[in-house]
Motif scaffolding. Structure first.
Motif, PDB file in Angstrom:
ATOM      1  N   ILE A 154       0.548  -1.735   0.188  1.00  0.00           N
ATOM      2  CA  ILE A 154      -0.009  -0.184   0.041  1.00  0.00           C
ATOM      3  C   ILE A 154       0.571   0.866  -0.069  1.00  0.00           C
ATOM      4  O   ILE A 154       1.834   1.261   0.971  1.00  0.00           O
ATOM      5  CB  ILE A 154      -1.411   0.470   1.481  1.00  0.00           C
ATOM      6  CG1 ILE A 154      -1.937  -1.348   1.187  1.00  0.00           C
ATOM      7  CG2 ILE A 154      -2.240   1.154   1.457  1.00  0.00           C
ATOM      8  CD1 ILE A 154      -3.116  -1.345   2.832  1.00  0.00           C
ATOM      9  N   TYR A 155       0.311   2.357  -0.895  1.00  0.00           N
ATOM     10  CA  TYR A 155       1.521   2.857  -0.988  1.00  0.00           C
ATOM     11  C   TYR A 155       0.099   4.303  -1.371  1.00  0.00           C
ATOM     12  O   TYR A 155      -0.670   4.641  -1.746  1.00  0.00           O
ATOM     13  CB  TYR A 155       2.492   3.492  -1.889  1.00  0.00           C
ATOM     14  CG  TYR A 155       3.133   2.076  -2.529  1.00  0.00           C
ATOM     15  CD1 TYR A 155       4.565   2.296  -2.639  1.00  0.00           C
ATOM     16  CD2 TYR A 155       2.448   1.532  -2.903  1.00  0.00           C
ATOM     17  CE1 TYR A 155       5.494   1.512  -2.674  1.00  0.00           C
ATOM     18  CE2 TYR A 155       4.067  -0.157  -3.245  1.00  0.00           C
ATOM     19  CZ  TYR A 155       5.478   0.231  -3.143  1.00  0.00           C
ATOM     20  OH  TYR A 155       5.594  -0.699  -3.117  1.00  0.00           O
ATOM     21  N   VAL A 156       0.609   5.014   0.262  1.00  0.00           N
ATOM     22  CA  VAL A 156      -0.274   5.893  -0.214  1.00  0.00           C
ATOM     23  C   VAL A 156      -0.139   7.738  -0.103  1.00  0.00           C
ATOM     24  O   VAL A 156       1.190   8.721   0.103  1.00  0.00           O
ATOM     25  CB  VAL A 156      -1.599   6.028   1.489  1.00  0.00           C
ATOM     26  CG1 VAL A 156      -2.202   7.825   1.496  1.00  0.00           C
ATOM     27  CG2 VAL A 156      -2.011   5.156   1.725  1.00  0.00           C
ATOM     28  N   LEU A 157      -0.077   8.429  -1.202  1.00  0.00           N
ATOM     29  CA  LEU A 157       0.588   9.811  -1.818  1.00  0.00           C
ATOM     30  C   LEU A 157      -0.144  10.687  -1.072  1.00  0.00           C
ATOM     31  O   LEU A 157      -0.532  11.792  -1.866  1.00  0.00           O
ATOM     32  CB  LEU A 157       0.760  10.076  -3.186  1.00  0.00           C
ATOM     33  CG  LEU A 157       1.498   8.858  -3.441  1.00  0.00           C
ATOM     34  CD1 LEU A 157       2.292   9.431  -5.143  1.00  0.00           C
ATOM     35  CD2 LEU A 157       3.051   9.241  -2.591  1.00  0.00           C
ATOM     36  N   GLY A 158      -0.544  11.387   0.267  1.00  0.00           N
ATOM     37  CA  GLY A 158      -1.250  11.737   1.378  1.00  0.00           C
ATOM     38  C   GLY A 158      -0.774  11.336   2.348  1.00  0.00           C
ATOM     39  O   GLY A 158      -0.355  10.565   3.172  1.00  0.00           O
ATOM     40  N   ALA A 159      -2.005  11.686   3.095  1.00  0.00           N
ATOM     41  CA  ALA A 159      -2.172  11.369   4.692  1.00  0.00           C
ATOM     42  C   ALA A 159      -2.954  10.305   4.909  1.00  0.00           C
ATOM     43  O   ALA A 159      -3.847  10.000   4.572  1.00  0.00           O
ATOM     44  CB  ALA A 159      -2.469  12.992   5.463  1.00  0.00           C
ATOM     45  N   LEU A 160      -2.541   9.584   6.145  1.00  0.00           N
ATOM     46  CA  LEU A 160      -2.769   7.852   5.789  1.00  0.00           C
ATOM     47  C   LEU A 160      -3.314   7.998   7.672  1.00  0.00           C
ATOM     48  O   LEU A 160      -2.544   7.990   8.217  1.00  0.00           O
ATOM     49  CB  LEU A 160      -1.957   7.158   5.856  1.00  0.00           C
ATOM     50  CG  LEU A 160      -2.267   5.739   6.106  1.00  0.00           C
ATOM     51  CD1 LEU A 160      -3.674   5.122   6.377  1.00  0.00           C
ATOM     52  CD2 LEU A 160      -1.474   4.362   5.795  1.00  0.00           C
ATOM     53  N   ARG A 161      -4.755   8.702   7.713  1.00  0.00           N
ATOM     54  CA  ARG A 161      -5.446   8.394   8.889  1.00  0.00           C
ATOM     55  C   ARG A 161      -6.104   7.864   9.365  1.00  0.00           C
ATOM     56  O   ARG A 161      -6.591   7.716  10.582  1.00  0.00           O
ATOM     57  CB  ARG A 161      -5.761  10.120   9.131  1.00  0.00           C
ATOM     58  CG  ARG A 161      -4.197  11.355   8.963  1.00  0.00           C
ATOM     59  CD  ARG A 161      -5.265  12.605   9.377  1.00  0.00           C
ATOM     60  NE  ARG A 161      -4.317  13.329   9.407  1.00  0.00           N
ATOM     61  CZ  ARG A 161      -4.165  14.804   8.238  1.00  0.00           C
ATOM     62  NH1 ARG A 161      -4.763  14.232   7.059  1.00  0.00           N
ATOM     63  NH2 ARG A 161      -3.543  15.485   8.510  1.00  0.00           N
ATOM     64  N   GLY A 162      -6.596   6.836   8.996  1.00  0.00           N
ATOM     65  CA  GLY A 162      -7.317   5.696   8.792  1.00  0.00           C
ATOM     66  C   GLY A 162      -6.674   4.594   9.571  1.00  0.00           C
ATOM     67  O   GLY A 162      -5.688   4.539  10.011  1.00  0.00           O
ATOM     68  N   VAL A 163      -7.142   3.094   8.791  1.00  0.00           N
ATOM     69  CA  VAL A 163      -6.915   1.833   9.210  1.00  0.00           C
ATOM     70  C   VAL A 163      -6.183   0.976   7.257  1.00  0.00           C
ATOM     71  O   VAL A 163      -6.229   1.754   6.337  1.00  0.00           O
ATOM     72  CB  VAL A 163      -7.386   1.204   8.801  1.00  0.00           C
ATOM     73  CG1 VAL A 163      -7.493  -0.502   9.507  1.00  0.00           C
ATOM     74  CG2 VAL A 163      -8.302   2.239  10.983  1.00  0.00           C
ATOM     75  N   ALA A 164      -4.798   0.785   7.286  1.00  0.00           N
ATOM     76  CA  ALA A 164      -4.514  -0.149   6.814  1.00  0.00           C
ATOM     77  C   ALA A 164      -4.095  -1.240   6.941  1.00  0.00           C
ATOM     78  O   ALA A 164      -3.072  -1.689   7.835  1.00  0.00           O
ATOM     79  CB  ALA A 164      -3.280   0.965   5.840  1.00  0.00           C
ATOM     80  N   HIS A 165      -4.748  -2.182   5.717  1.00  0.00           N
ATOM     81  CA  HIS A 165      -4.339  -3.158   5.856  1.00  0.00           C
ATOM     82  C   HIS A 165      -3.572  -4.107   5.166  1.00  0.00           C
ATOM     83  O   HIS A 165      -4.277  -4.474   4.028  1.00  0.00           O
ATOM     84  CB  HIS A 165      -5.052  -4.359   6.469  1.00  0.00           C
ATOM     85  CG  HIS A 165      -5.025  -6.146   7.108  1.00  0.00           C
ATOM     86  ND1 HIS A 165      -5.729  -6.832   7.585  1.00  0.00           N
ATOM     87  CD2 HIS A 165      -3.584  -6.510   6.713  1.00  0.00           C
ATOM     88  CE1 HIS A 165      -5.458  -8.013   7.142  1.00  0.00           C
ATOM     89  NE2 HIS A 165      -4.495  -8.145   7.523  1.00  0.00           N
ATOM     90  N   ALA A 166      -2.294  -4.682   4.520  1.00  0.00           N
ATOM     91  CA  ALA A 166      -1.296  -4.634   3.824  1.00  0.00           C
ATOM     92  C   ALA A 166      -1.067  -6.515   3.867  1.00  0.00           C
ATOM     93  O   ALA A 166      -1.123  -6.747   4.915  1.00  0.00           O
ATOM     94  CB  ALA A 166      -0.232  -4.196   3.097  1.00  0.00           C
ATOM     95  N   GLY A 167      -0.922  -7.531   2.848  1.00  0.00           N
ATOM     96  CA  GLY A 167      -1.010  -8.812   3.255  1.00  0.00           C
ATOM     97  C   GLY A 167      -1.925  -9.351   4.038  1.00  0.00           C
ATOM     98  O   GLY A 167      -1.870 -10.508   4.681  1.00  0.00           O
ATOM     99  N   THR A 168      -3.631  -8.894   2.648  1.00  0.00           N
ATOM    100  CA  THR A 168      -4.786  -9.575   3.601  1.00  0.00           C
ATOM    101  C   THR A 168      -4.510 -10.867   3.427  1.00  0.00           C
ATOM    102  O   THR A 168      -5.528 -11.633   4.206  1.00  0.00           O
ATOM    103  CB  THR A 168      -6.090  -8.904   3.040  1.00  0.00           C
ATOM    104  OG1 THR A 168      -6.200  -9.129   1.393  1.00  0.00           O
ATOM    105  CG2 THR A 168      -5.684  -7.737   3.457  1.00  0.00           C
ATOM    106  N   SER A 169      -4.323 -11.668   2.500  1.00  0.00           N
ATOM    107  CA  SER A 169      -3.487 -12.883   2.171  1.00  0.00           C
ATOM    108  C   SER A 169      -2.973 -13.641   3.610  1.00  0.00           C
ATOM    109  O   SER A 169      -2.638 -14.851   3.167  1.00  0.00           O
ATOM    110  CB  SER A 169      -3.461 -13.042   0.451  1.00  0.00           C
ATOM    111  OG  SER A 169      -2.171 -12.614   0.363  1.00  0.00           O
ATOM    112  N   GLY A 170      -2.361 -13.103   4.249  1.00  0.00           N
ATOM    113  CA  GLY A 170      -1.157 -13.394   4.349  1.00  0.00           C
ATOM    114  C   GLY A 170       0.333 -13.054   4.079  1.00  0.00           C
ATOM    115  O   GLY A 170       0.992 -13.794   4.588  1.00  0.00           O
ATOM    116  N   ARG A 171       0.417 -12.549   3.077  1.00  0.00           N
ATOM    117  CA  ARG A 171       1.625 -12.213   2.318  1.00  0.00           C
ATOM    118  C   ARG A 171       2.310 -11.416   3.853  1.00  0.00           C
ATOM    119  O   ARG A 171       1.935 -10.428   4.156  1.00  0.00           O
ATOM    120  CB  ARG A 171       1.799 -11.468   1.395  1.00  0.00           C
ATOM    121  CG  ARG A 171       2.083 -12.542   0.292  1.00  0.00           C
ATOM    122  CD  ARG A 171       1.720 -11.008  -1.026  1.00  0.00           C
ATOM    123  NE  ARG A 171       3.368 -10.945  -1.330  1.00  0.00           N
ATOM    124  CZ  ARG A 171       3.040  -9.480  -2.116  1.00  0.00           C
ATOM    125  NH1 ARG A 171       2.696  -9.417  -2.788  1.00  0.00           N
ATOM    126  NH2 ARG A 171       4.298  -8.878  -1.948  1.00  0.00           N
TER     127      ARG A 171
END
Length: 221
Positions: free
Chosen positions: A138-155
């Protein structure tokens, strides 16, 4: 013609294996093949039928070019081409996912969830209450103020990066971040989260090369 090293011929139980260099020009390869068979390996061209297996490395050839190779080999005597094979080029898991990168320009507001299979590039902000779910990076070109979940499949080899890292929660695979106040640096530089020995860490994006040796491929941006 000076003998080159673009072709190696090895004897095996089943006959002969021709190992063809996959970096040189195809015309050069054909010329050397004919030269080797005519001038260097006459001793192989007498006696019973010999089966030949041609290995092309990662070179991909058309059916016409494969037939040209067969013609050169067949014309020299008792050699019969049994197979001409190419190896598939190795593609890393991250490269595959990079090809699936999706670019999105929006603001993820409270109550909204964005999901993607592959890598996600969000050009915009994720407001408190907004959520990003992604199987890859996940790349956010901005402000990340919420929830971010990468690798949802287990990576576990994925990252979460943001221009301004102020999330309510980060998650990579099954690892959930510590409370933000414990790791927020207050630095204005773009940062990324990653797993190191099962623990989530934060670092500046300029240090990404330490864990990711392949360049990030922003296809379709």
């Amino acid at each position: 013609m000076t003998e080159k090293q673009h072709i190696m011929i090895k004897g095996v139980k089943e006959g002969l294996v021709f190992l063809l260099n996959d970096q040189c020009e195809f015309a050069t390869l054909l010329d050397e093949l004919q030269y080797k068979l005519e001038k260097t390996h006459q001793q192989l061209l007498t006696g019973p039928l010999v089966h030949v297996h041609v290995k092309l490395g990662t070179r991909q050839l058309s059916d016409d070019d494969k037939e040209r190779i067969k013609t050169v080999i067949r014309s020299q005597g008792n050699l019969m081409v049994q197979s001409i094979e190419s190896e598939a080029k190795a593609v890393s898991e991250h490269q595959v996912n990079a090809q699936q990168l999706h670019a999105l320009t929006t603001i993820v507001r409270s109550g909204q969830t964005v999901e993607h299979d592959g890598d996600l590039l969000l050009i915009g902000d994720v407001n408190p209450g907004g959520t990003l779910l992604c199987t890859g990076d996940i790349y956010v070109l901005g402000a990340l103020r919420g929830v971010a979940h990468a690798g949802t499949s287990g990576r576990t080899d994925v990252i979460i990066a943001a221009s301004l890292m102020r999330p309510t929660q980060l998650r990579i695979a099954e690892v959930i971040s510590r409370p933000p106040e414990e790791w927020m640096t207050g630095d204005a530089a773009m940062e990324f989260a990653f797993l190191n020995e099962g623990r989530m860490q934060i670092d500046k994006i300029t240090h990404l090369f330490r864990i990711r040796h392949n360049p990030i491929m922003f296809k379709g941006v």
